[in-house]
Each structure stands twice: as structure tokens, then as C-alpha cells.
Write an enzyme that holds these catalytic residues in place. Structure first.
Site, PDB file in Angstrom:
ATOM      1  N   LYS A 143       0.827  -1.208   0.000  1.00  0.00           N
ATOM      2  CA  LYS A 143       0.000   0.000   0.000  1.00  0.00           C
ATOM      3  C   LYS A 143       0.861   1.257   0.000  1.00  0.00           C
ATOM      4  CE  LYS A 143      -0.685   1.446   4.792  1.00  0.00           C
ATOM      5  NZ  LYS A 143       0.678   1.209   5.193  1.00  0.00           N
ATOM      6  N   TYR A 155      11.781   2.144  -0.634  1.00  0.00           N
ATOM      7  CA  TYR A 155      10.750   1.094  -0.595  1.00  0.00           C
ATOM      8  C   TYR A 155       9.496   1.538  -1.358  1.00  0.00           C
ATOM      9  CZ  TYR A 155       7.538  -2.282   1.645  1.00  0.00           C
ATOM     10  OH  TYR A 155       6.615  -3.269   1.895  1.00  0.00           O
TER      11      TYR A 155
HETATM   12  N1  NAD Z   1       4.126  -7.395   6.231  1.00  0.00           N
HETATM   13  C1  NAD Z   1       3.416  -6.423   5.692  1.00  0.00           C
HETATM   14  O1  NAD Z   1       2.514  -5.844   6.332  1.00  0.00           O
HETATM   15  C2  NAD Z   1       3.660  -6.008   4.270  1.00  0.00           C
HETATM   16  C3  NAD Z   1       2.919  -4.918   3.780  1.00  0.00           C
HETATM   17  C4  NAD Z   1       3.095  -4.546   2.458  1.00  0.00           C
HETATM   18  C5  NAD Z   1       3.967  -5.260   1.635  1.00  0.00           C
HETATM   19  N2  NAD Z   1       4.683  -6.306   2.137  1.00  0.00           N
HETATM   20  C6  NAD Z   1       5.604  -6.995   1.212  1.00  0.00           C
HETATM   21  O2  NAD Z   1       5.574  -8.374   1.410  1.00  0.00           O
HETATM   22  C7  NAD Z   1       6.843  -8.938   1.092  1.00  0.00           C
HETATM   23  C8  NAD Z   1       7.226  -9.940   2.178  1.00  0.00           C
HETATM   24  O3  NAD Z   1       7.253  -9.279   3.410  1.00  0.00           O
HETATM   25  P1  NAD Z   1       7.155 -10.025   4.811  1.00  0.00           P
HETATM   26  O4  NAD Z   1       6.470  -9.064   5.723  1.00  0.00           O
HETATM   27  O5  NAD Z   1       6.623 -11.396   4.650  1.00  0.00           O
HETATM   28  O6  NAD Z   1       8.723 -10.074   5.201  1.00  0.00           O
HETATM   29  P2  NAD Z   1       9.613 -11.164   5.987  1.00  0.00           P
HETATM   30  O7  NAD Z   1      10.868 -10.446   6.370  1.00  0.00           O
HETATM   31  O8  NAD Z   1       8.831 -11.816   7.053  1.00  0.00           O
HETATM   32  O9  NAD Z   1       9.946 -12.234   4.868  1.00  0.00           O
HETATM   33  C9  NAD Z   1      10.710 -11.894   3.752  1.00  0.00           C
HETATM   34  C10 NAD Z   1      11.533 -13.096   3.320  1.00  0.00           C
HETATM   35  O10 NAD Z   1      12.277 -12.721   2.150  1.00  0.00           O
HETATM   36  C11 NAD Z   1      13.645 -13.005   2.353  1.00  0.00           C
HETATM   37  N3  NAD Z   1      14.430 -12.015   1.642  1.00  0.00           N
HETATM   38  C12 NAD Z   1      14.299 -10.664   1.730  1.00  0.00           C
HETATM   39  N4  NAD Z   1      15.215 -10.084   0.953  1.00  0.00           N
HETATM   40  C13 NAD Z   1      15.939 -11.066   0.368  1.00  0.00           C
HETATM   41  C14 NAD Z   1      17.034 -11.089  -0.533  1.00  0.00           C
HETATM   42  N5  NAD Z   1      17.595  -9.970  -0.968  1.00  0.00           N
HETATM   43  N6  NAD Z   1      17.532 -12.283  -0.935  1.00  0.00           N
HETATM   44  C15 NAD Z   1      16.989 -13.427  -0.469  1.00  0.00           C
HETATM   45  N7  NAD Z   1      15.954 -13.482   0.370  1.00  0.00           N
HETATM   46  C16 NAD Z   1      15.432 -12.317   0.797  1.00  0.00           C
HETATM   47  C17 NAD Z   1      13.845 -12.911   3.856  1.00  0.00           C
HETATM   48  O11 NAD Z   1      15.016 -13.619   4.273  1.00  0.00           O
HETATM   49  C18 NAD Z   1      12.559 -13.529   4.359  1.00  0.00           C
HETATM   50  O12 NAD Z   1      12.643 -14.942   4.327  1.00  0.00           O
HETATM   51  C19 NAD Z   1       7.825  -7.780   0.936  1.00  0.00           C
HETATM   52  O13 NAD Z   1       8.156  -7.605  -0.426  1.00  0.00           O
HETATM   53  C20 NAD Z   1       7.040  -6.562   1.429  1.00  0.00           C
HETATM   54  O14 NAD Z   1       7.286  -5.432   0.627  1.00  0.00           O
HETATM   55  C21 NAD Z   1       4.556  -6.691   3.441  1.00  0.00           C
END
Ligand code: NAD
Length: 259
Positions: A143, A155
Site C-alpha cells: 500500500k 521502498y
Molecule cells: N508485512 C506487511 O505488512 C507487508 C505490507 C506490504 C507489503 N509487504 C511486502 O511483502 C513482502 C514480504 O514481506 P514479509 O512481511 O513477509 O517479510 P519477511 O521479512 O517476514 O519475509 C521476507 C523473506 O524474504 C527473504 N528475503 C528478503 N530479501 C531477500 C534477498 N535480498 N535475498 C533473499 N531473500 C530475501 C527474507 O530472508 C525472508 O525470508 C515484501 O516484499 C514486502 O514489501 C509486506
């Protein structure tokens, strides 16, 4: 409803934590084979064994996705093991707080590489197999690209890029019948979210405040709810849906703020 995903090989970046893990588990429950690409070996192996315990199948490759060669190798390893790719979920990323005032050229570019460049690289390397399988691509977005957040230019820009690439690829890949969609997340409690909320002194109060503002049931979206929608969008049951940005956010982004 039979989603007809049995034995379909779907790459999920960051597929062993938070949202990515929710997606891997949902795919495996439908009989698909999530191919988890991540850098945290312990997490990746834990998710692989959790899926096995639930009677599912998966594959994995270790990769630091900011390195293009490691993206290429991960895709090649998937093809070497399974001989096909039927879907790609670009999900890995981090809200890394590179703001206008506290950042530099290097910080901004690093954030773009953490959050956007590997979306392109993974699609680029997976494309030859996706063309053969008429597979689907699903980009996870935020969002932050619609509402702004403040203090996170890298980001936010990367997420704007994720949205634009979703539409761009949906057009470019029409001749191959490859569908491309994005799922936009607002508030989902994951390890990433927990790290972010803990940067505030009053993190518990802040969390309650955010929950109160989520219109549907005043709660965060679960990783299962995101995983299930991603699974549906990858399946042939959504066979005429492409170029869409779909919000799974309990109404957070669009419903009346006075709620
Ligand atoms: N959690 C939220 O509320 C939220 C909101 C909006 C968008 N997102 C998006 O969701 C996606 C996942 O987020 P999440 O909250 O599950 O995060 P998280 O940190 O719980 O999980 C992310 C995973 O990706 C892996 N990772 C990240 N960068 C990496 C890289 N460069 N190389 C290899 N592995 C990598 C991490 O090790 C982890 O396993 C992200 O792209 C984020 O932008 C999350």
C-alpha cells in the site's frame, strides 16, 4: 473447487518467512510444488520440512536476490530439478526506511535492488520456461505505493515499480498467454512487520492503533489469507484475470477513513 495446481512448480522468492511462507504453504496444500528461493538457510529448511510433514512437496534454492547471478542460478537449479516452471511469485523485500533526509545515492539504489531489481531478474530468467508452460506471474506489492508512508523513499519507489511492471509485463506477455497480477498488502503481521513496529518506543500502543483503523474486523490480514488469494490468482480458475492490482487488506486502503 479444484484449482488444478497439482504438481505445478511455482517459484516463491522469500518463500520461507511471513507472507512468502503463507504462499508456499497454501500452494503445497493445493498439491502444487512451491520452489522456495531465499537466503536464510535455517528458515528455508524449516519451511521445507513443515510442508513435508503436512504431506506436501517443495523444492528450494539458496540465493541472495540482490545478486543477479544468484537469481539466475536459482532459476537454473529449479529447472535442473523439476524440468519446468509454471509460476513465479516475486515476494522478497524489506521496508528499509531510506528516507529523503537520512539517505544517500548508495542507500537509495541499495533499497531499489533489495525491493525491485530482483523482481525483474527473476521474471527475466524464468520467462523461457513460463512461455512453454503458459504460466503466471504474481508480484507482491505494498500500500506504500498508493498512500505513501513517509521516511521510506526507496521502498515506496520500488513498490511503485512493482505495480508498473505488473501492467507492463501483462501487456508484453499477452502473446504467450502468461497472466501477470499483483497482490497489494497493507498490514500483515510478519517477522518484517514485527521488526518495523519494534522501532517505535510505544510499539504495543501503536499496534493497537493500527488494528483499530483496519475496517474489516479491526485486525491485520493473515499470511494464510494472502497465500490463498495468491494461489487462486496463479490457478487456471482465474484464467481471464491479468494486469490487476488486487488489494487483500481488509479495506484499509480504500474504505472511508471516518470508519
Ligand atoms: N508485512 C506487511 O505488512 C507487508 C505490507 C506490504 C507489503 N509487504 C511486502 O511483502 C513482502 C514480504 O514481506 P514479509 O512481511 O513477509 O517479510 P519477511 O521479512 O517476514 O519475509 C521476507 C523473506 O524474504 C527473504 N528475503 C528478503 N530479501 C531477500 C534477498 N535480498 N535475498 C533473499 N531473500 C530475501 C527474507 O530472508 C525472508 O525470508 C515484501 O516484499 C514486502 O514489501 C509486506
Amino acid at each position: 473447487m479444484d484449482l488444478k495446481l497439482k504438481d505445478k512448480v511455482i517459484i516463491v522468492t522469500g518463500g520461507s518467512s511471513g507472507i512468502g511462507k503463507g504462499i508456499s504453504i497454501s500452494l503445497a496444500k493445493e498439491g502444487a510444488i512451491p520452489y522456495i528461493v531465499g537466503r536464510n538457510k535455517t528458515n528455508v529448511m524449516a519451511t521445507v520440512s513443515e510442508i513435508e510433514k503436512q504431506g506436501g512437496q517443495s523444492g528450494y534454492a539458496f540465493a541472495e536476490l540482490t545478486k543477479p547471478k544468484e537469481c539466475e542460478n536459482a532459476v537454473a537449479e529449479c529447472i535442473a530439478r523439476f524440468g519446468r516452471i509454471e509460476g513465479l511469485v516475486n515476494n522478497a523485500g524489506v521496508n528499509d526506511s531510506i528516507g529523503l533526509e537520512n539517505g544517500s545515492y548508495e542507500d537509495f539504489m541499495t533499497s531499489i535492488h533489495r525491493n525491485l531489481t530482483h523482481y525483474y531478474m527473476m521474471a527475466h530468467y524464468a520467462l523461457p520456461e513460463l512461455k512453454k508452460s503458459k504460466g503466471a506471474i504474481l508480484n507482491i506489492g505494498s500500500k506504500a505505493s498508493f498512500t505513501g508512508q513517509g521516511g521510506t523513499s526507496g521502498y515506496a519507489a520500488a513498490n511503485g515499480g512493482r505495480n508498473a511492471l505488473t501492467r507492463e509485463w501483462a501487456v508484453e506477455l499477452l502473446p504467450y498467454a502468461i497472466r501477470v497480477n499483483a497482490l497489494i498488502v497493507a498490514e500483515c503481521y510478519t517477522p518484517l512487520y514485527e521488526r518495523w513496529i519494534n522501532t517505535f518506543d510505544n510499539s504495543e500502543e501503536r499496534l493497537q492503533e493500527i488494528n483499530k483503523r483496519i475496517p474489516f474486523e479491526n485486525r491485520m490480514t493473515t499470511t494464510e489469507e494472502i497465500g490463498d488469494m495468491v494461489t487462486f490468482l496463479l490457478s487456471e480458475k482465474s484464467s481471464h484475470t491479468t494486469g490487476q492490482l488486487i488489494f487483500v487488506d481488509g479495506g484499509y486502503t480504500h474504505l472511508d477513513r471516518s470508519l
